[in-house]
Design an enzyme around this catalytic site. Structure first.
Site, PDB file in Angstrom:
ATOM      1  N   GLU A  18       0.768  -1.258   0.062  1.00  0.00           N
ATOM      2  CA  GLU A  18      -0.023  -0.075   0.153  1.00  0.00           C
ATOM      3  C   GLU A  18       0.797   1.268  -0.089  1.00  0.00           C
ATOM      4  OE1 GLU A  18      -3.611   1.826   2.783  1.00  0.00           O
ATOM      5  OE2 GLU A  18      -3.677  -0.430   2.144  1.00  0.00           O
ATOM      6  N   ASP A 125      -3.264  -3.058   3.417  1.00  0.00           N
ATOM      7  CA  ASP A 125      -3.569  -3.074   4.817  1.00  0.00           C
ATOM      8  C   ASP A 125      -4.673  -4.129   4.894  1.00  0.00           C
ATOM      9  OD1 ASP A 125      -1.563  -1.353   5.308  1.00  0.00           O
ATOM     10  OD2 ASP A 125      -2.968   0.255   5.500  1.00  0.00           O
ATOM     11  N   ASP A 127      -7.787  -4.422   6.290  1.00  0.00           N
ATOM     12  CA  ASP A 127      -8.966  -3.682   6.518  1.00  0.00           C
ATOM     13  C   ASP A 127      -9.979  -3.597   5.429  1.00  0.00           C
ATOM     14  OD1 ASP A 127      -7.907  -1.390   5.359  1.00  0.00           O
ATOM     15  OD2 ASP A 127      -7.595  -0.383   7.289  1.00  0.00           O
ATOM     16  N   TYR A 343      -0.324  -2.791  13.487  1.00  0.00           N
ATOM     17  CA  TYR A 343      -1.131  -2.024  12.651  1.00  0.00           C
ATOM     18  C   TYR A 343      -1.858  -1.062  13.592  1.00  0.00           C
ATOM     19  CZ  TYR A 343      -3.988  -0.744   8.531  1.00  0.00           C
ATOM     20  OH  TYR A 343      -4.592   0.016   7.914  1.00  0.00           O
ATOM     21  N   CYS A 805     -34.132  53.720 -36.936  1.00  0.00           N
ATOM     22  CA  CYS A 805     -33.800  53.119 -35.635  1.00  0.00           C
ATOM     23  C   CYS A 805     -32.589  52.055 -36.015  1.00  0.00           C
ATOM     24  CB  CYS A 805     -35.067  52.187 -35.362  1.00  0.00           C
ATOM     25  SG  CYS A 805     -34.848  51.238 -33.622  1.00  0.00           S
ATOM     26  N   CYS A 808     -34.350  48.169 -35.253  1.00  0.00           N
ATOM     27  CA  CYS A 808     -35.089  47.429 -36.298  1.00  0.00           C
ATOM     28  C   CYS A 808     -35.087  48.048 -37.682  1.00  0.00           C
ATOM     29  CB  CYS A 808     -36.515  47.337 -35.659  1.00  0.00           C
ATOM     30  SG  CYS A 808     -37.174  49.152 -35.719  1.00  0.00           S
ATOM     31  N   CYS A 830     -38.069  55.125 -31.758  1.00  0.00           N
ATOM     32  CA  CYS A 830     -38.615  54.128 -32.712  1.00  0.00           C
ATOM     33  C   CYS A 830     -40.291  54.230 -32.402  1.00  0.00           C
ATOM     34  CB  CYS A 830     -38.017  52.911 -32.461  1.00  0.00           C
ATOM     35  SG  CYS A 830     -38.588  51.512 -33.421  1.00  0.00           S
ATOM     36  N   CYS A 835     -39.321  48.796 -28.799  1.00  0.00           N
ATOM     37  CA  CYS A 835     -37.725  49.429 -29.002  1.00  0.00           C
ATOM     38  C   CYS A 835     -37.304  50.113 -28.233  1.00  0.00           C
ATOM     39  CB  CYS A 835     -37.725  49.817 -30.525  1.00  0.00           C
ATOM     40  SG  CYS A 835     -36.205  49.971 -31.052  1.00  0.00           S
TER      41      CYS A 835
END
Length: 919
Positions: A18, A125, A127, A343, A805, A808, A830, A835
């Site tokens: 490990e 290990d 476990d 351990y 405008c 548009c 406009c 607008c």
């Protein structure tokens, strides 16, 4: 099952430990120092080679290592980014377990060595966690060589006897243990990620939480073990806060003779009613003669501790040396890897009958401090030996922690190494010893009908106390009393006191609470405590007392107000019990995952519905911020890094009006944004990265357009890129004709060091592209303001000229203002009520001649265009705030920025009290 014996050709055996230190220690023991060493793909994980015989069969041993877990469990890329999905989706989002980039070199070493070997022996290990790592190694190695014969070495100490015996008694790995860890990892990942994202995105921007000095990068983490641990601390803190001191009264009596002084305590203890206590005291004063009613002499035993488990080691190290549990485990791991102790991660607190305890004691007879006691313990005439008591816990993997090698305090050891080794040795010697023996005397007396008693103790034989200096068993020697004896007390007093609250939890107390409730494992408890400190949920003083911070208390309070006991240990206790069921095979991993995640998702959804409780709790401790709250219900998806502020990310969002945008997450500090076509009905970020656009990564977006809003020769579904390389998307955006939102990002603002906002470069979708009808940059005097209503209207045919405008392309209406400051001043607006175009006529006198621009004109937009056309219908949505819905400022009739407009007609050039339409 054992590997077969016999001769034949040497078997190549790949051994995987490990940690690198364990691989080296195993190699030194098995080869008796005669091994060869060579580098692996990872500079930290070398490969050792030597010859060895397993059950009489010659083997060529190759020993290498991993560094803990080889793989990580994570969500697939689509769900890994914080704003990529609804946090509730994380309860069922796909996950994968893979080798991360920083461990690819270890993987390559394993694959290369596995291809040339016949056996694989796992030295992980012993476990559950080690078994899970073992199966990660198996997956990598069998991927390179599917014919490997797989074995498991089980050992508890890095000493000659243990290692040689384990390699001659090889077994098979336990898949059930690995499944239990897999289940726990997935549960913790899903629950932790969902709740962490939820409470971080909900609270971080809503409050000023300066607990780390960098509240912008603050993460309010939630962990299924972390929060119950915090709950223990907060609950004790609340008990202390709720405590109300209450005065009480008690009667005390002393008697002094030639043999000493005895102190007698009142059998009633104390009374909270002063008049009652006073009456009883006056009765005693009026008839003070004391009569001895009973004298008890009995033998008492003080038993030695049970064999040492991991939790007990942490608790005692904290209590005796004030070592944190995290540091205790670090030092214990180093002692284990050096071969001095067994351990250190074990739940077992009883020794197997097969353990040679006398041999372990014999190792310590030469020690200059406790060696003499070890010799007494082994001498039958001393009658000091006693087999250790059984604590009732056995994890079937490791024995209790005990010394495995003699040491006279190594030169490179720190004080904590010496202390912890001494604790392990003394604890082992003590648990093999007879209990201490004492003689205890109790005397009971009567004064005017009130009962009092006194106790004394004499230690007759210290036994284990001679070596276990951490325990004490004192007492006082009482004078001799006989039944019927009478005497007048030397003192008789009525004393007052106040009740005291319970103390704050110490680290030893906290570990005990976690152990009793089943929160975490012996190997992980210290990690959960450390996380509380790292996340600023709790603090620990020099006496190891824990207190919650305001942040920790607020979070617990919020969930408590919801009625959910997510901070209580019960849910996690049930989870841990389920993990144990998986490890013994009584429940399947899928069964546990389904049940647990279903329960926690229901809690999560309810918590989100009741999030106001969490907000209220936080408001008790923290000031509100003026930053917008990041709504978790409409999460944003990361598209690319922000090229304006270069600190945050551009994310895809959909507004409540249905419009899509790609904006900087650092808004309002950075206002970089790309508005997407109004013809979009759906948009979502994909995992595909554009190979052209930079800076990257730039993720492609899956668009779905409304058929009625695009020409028939275009598909409604399109996978596009907003980085500027997508010609199809640019053409669709131009056709949509929805203004500058389709062309470029609005100017970004970021915070300079002095706190003032400064302009940052635009992030254009494409520098050579703009929608039709947009004015060019040759007319810089034409500025675009918001759409306003005028006080007078006039037919456009009477206007001195025609103005188009810019949004548009239609002719504007010519009007005359009627305010005091601008009465008679002419402006253009406009015709479309939705607008936002507006301009004073006198500002256009030196501009380019009016009229519709041809298609062949330059398509480069003025720098102010994107900021000037964010009006329209949105500009009327927030009257009185000085900004339209997109964040643009209103402009008054004087050309100055104002914070309001007319409430009657919406014209910001005047207010309602001067409106000509007012009735």
């Amino acid at each position: 099952m054992q590997p077969g014996g016999g001769g034949g050709a040497a078997i190549r055996v790949l051994n995987v430990a490990e940690k690198p230190s364990v691989a080296k220690a195993v190699s030194e023991i098995l080869s008796r120092g005669a091994m060869q060493s060579r580098a692996g793909r990872s500079q930290y994980n070398r490969v050792f080679e030597f010859d060895y015989a397993i059950n009489g069969r010659p083997c060529r041993m190759l020993v290498t290592s991993v560094t803990g877990h080889l793989m990580e469990l994570e969500f697939e890329d689509r769900f890994r980014r914080w704003h990529s999905c609804d946090p509730a989706d994380l309860f069922h989002a796909p996950v994968r377990k893979s080798v991360p980039q920083d461990k690819q070199a270890i993987k390559q070493t394993l694959e290369e060595e596995a291809r040339r070997c016949q056996w694989l022996v796992l030295w992980l290990d012993c476990d559950r966690e080690g078994e899970n790592i073992a199966y990660e190694v198996i997956e990598v190695c069998t991927g390179a060589n599917s014919h490997l014969n797989i074995w498991r070495a089980r050992f508890s100490a890095l000493i000659d006897r243990e290692i040689h015996e384990s390699v001659q008694r090889l077994g098979r790995p336990n898949k059930l243990f690995a499944d239990a860890v897999d289940a726990r990892q997935e549960i913790d990942l899903r629950i932790g990620a969902s709740f962490t994202r939820f409470q971080t995105m909900l609270l971080k921007d809503a409050f000023v939480i300066d607990v780390t000095g960098d509240d912008r990068n603050l993460v309010l983490s939630y962990g299924p073990c972390q929060f119950p641990t915090l709950g223990f601390i907060v609950e004790r803190f609340w008990e202390i806060q709720a405590h109300e001191p209450e005065e009480f009264w008690t009667i005390n009596c002393t008697h002094t003779s030639d043999e000493g002084t005895a102190t007698f305590g009142w059998i009633r203890g104390h009374l909270f009613d002063y008049p009652s206590a006073l009456i009883l005291y006056e009765m005693c004063v009026e008839e003070p003669m004391a009569t001895v009613q009973n004298v008890r002499n009995q033998e008492k035993l003080k038993y030695p501790p049970y064999p040492l488990s991991t939790v007990e080691l942490q608790k005692r190290a904290s209590r005796y040396f004030r070592m944190s549990s995290e540091h205790t485990m670090k030092v214990a791991e180093e002692l284990y890897q050096a071969g001095f102790i067994s351990y250190p991660r074990t739940e077992t607190d009883n020794f197997s009958p097969n353990t040679d305890l006398h041999a372990i004691v014999h190792q310590q007879v030469e020690h200059p401090v406790w060696g003499a006691y070890a010799r007494r313990l082994l001498t039958p005439e001393e009658r000091l030996w006693r087999n250790p008591s059984n604590g009732g816990h056995d994890d079937k993997a490791h024995p209790p922690i005990h010394p495995t090698k003699f040491s006279k305090n190594e030169n490179n050891w720190s004080e904590n190494h010496k202390r912890l080794y001494e604790l392990v040795v003394r604890h082992f010697l003590a648990c093999c010893s007879q209990p201490a023996i004492g003689a205890e005397t109790t005397v009971e007396i009567d004064i005017a009908g009130e009962q009092f008693n006194a106790s004394g103790r004499v230690v007759l034989a210290k036994n284990y106390l001679d070596v276990y200096r951490f325990d004490s068993w004192g007492g006082t020697l009482l004078p001799t009393y006989n039944i019927g004896q009478q005497f007048v007390p030397t003192t008789l007093t009525l004393d007052s006191g106040v009740t005291r609250p319970p103390p704050l939890l110490t680290e030893a107390d906290l570990l005990g609470c976690m152990d009793k409730a089943g929160i975490g494992t012996d190997a992980t408890m210290h990690d959960h405590i450390k996380k509380l400190l790292d996340r600023c949920y709790a603090t620990k003083d020099e006496n190891t007392h824990f207190s919650p911070t305001n942040l920790g208390e607020a979070l617990v309070m919020g969930y408590d107000e919801m009625g959910y006991e997510l901070w209580k240990p019960y849910l996690r206790s049930m989870m841990e019990a389920d993990m144990k069921s998986v490890s013994v095979g009584t429940k399947s991993k899928s069964e546990v995952l389904e049940g647990c995640l279903q329960q926690m998702k229901a809690c999560f959804l309810d918590a989100r519905v009741n999030k106001v409780k969490l907000l209220d709790a936080m408001g008790t401790f923290f000031a509100r911020s003026n930053r917008p709250i990041n709504e978790t219900q409409n999460p944003a998806e990361v598209v690319r890094p922000c090229s304006a502020c270069r600190e945050s990310e551009m994310v895809l969002k959909q507004r409540q009006t249905g419009e899509f945008m790609v904006g900087c997450r650092s808004y309002p500090n950075c206002r970089n944004v790309v508005w997407l076509p109004g013809s979009l009905s759906k948009a979502s970020v994909t995992n595909q990265v554009c190979p052209i656009c930079a800076p990257g990564p730039v993720y492609k977006i899956q668009f779905k357009f409304r058929r009625r809003d695009i020409p028939p020769n275009f598909d409604v579904d399109h996978l596009g890129c907003v980085g500027g390389c997508d010609d199809v998307l640019k053409e669709l955006m131009e056709i949509s004709r929805f203004g500058s939102r389709s062309q470029a990002a609005t100017p970004a603002r970021q915070q300079n060091p002095n706190g003032a906002r400064q302009q940052t470069p635009r992030q254009d979708l494409h520098t050579d592209f703009r929608p039709a009808g947009q004015l060019n940059n040759e007319n810089p005097s034409v500025m675009h303001s918001q759409g306003f209503r005028s006080t007078h209207t006039q037919n456009p045919s009477n206007a001195p000229g025609q103005v188009l405008c810019t949004s548009c392309g239609e002719p504007c209406i010519w009007r005359i203002a009627n305010t005091d400051a601008n009465r008679g001043r002419k402006f253009y607006k406009c015709q479309d009520p939705g607008c936002g175009f507006f301009k004073w006529e006198d500002e256009l006198e030196n501009a380019t001649p009016r009229g519709r621009r041809g298609r062949g004109s330059s398509r480069q937009a003025p720098a102010s265009a994107s900021a000037g056309r964010r009006g329209g219908a949105q500009s009327r949505g927030r009257r009185g705030r000085g900004r339209n819905a997109d964040g643009g400022m209103f402009v008054s009739a004087t050309g100055d920025t104002v914070s309001g407009c007319c409430f009657t007609c919406g014209d910001p050039s005047h207010f309602a009290n001067a409106c000509p339409n007012r009735r």
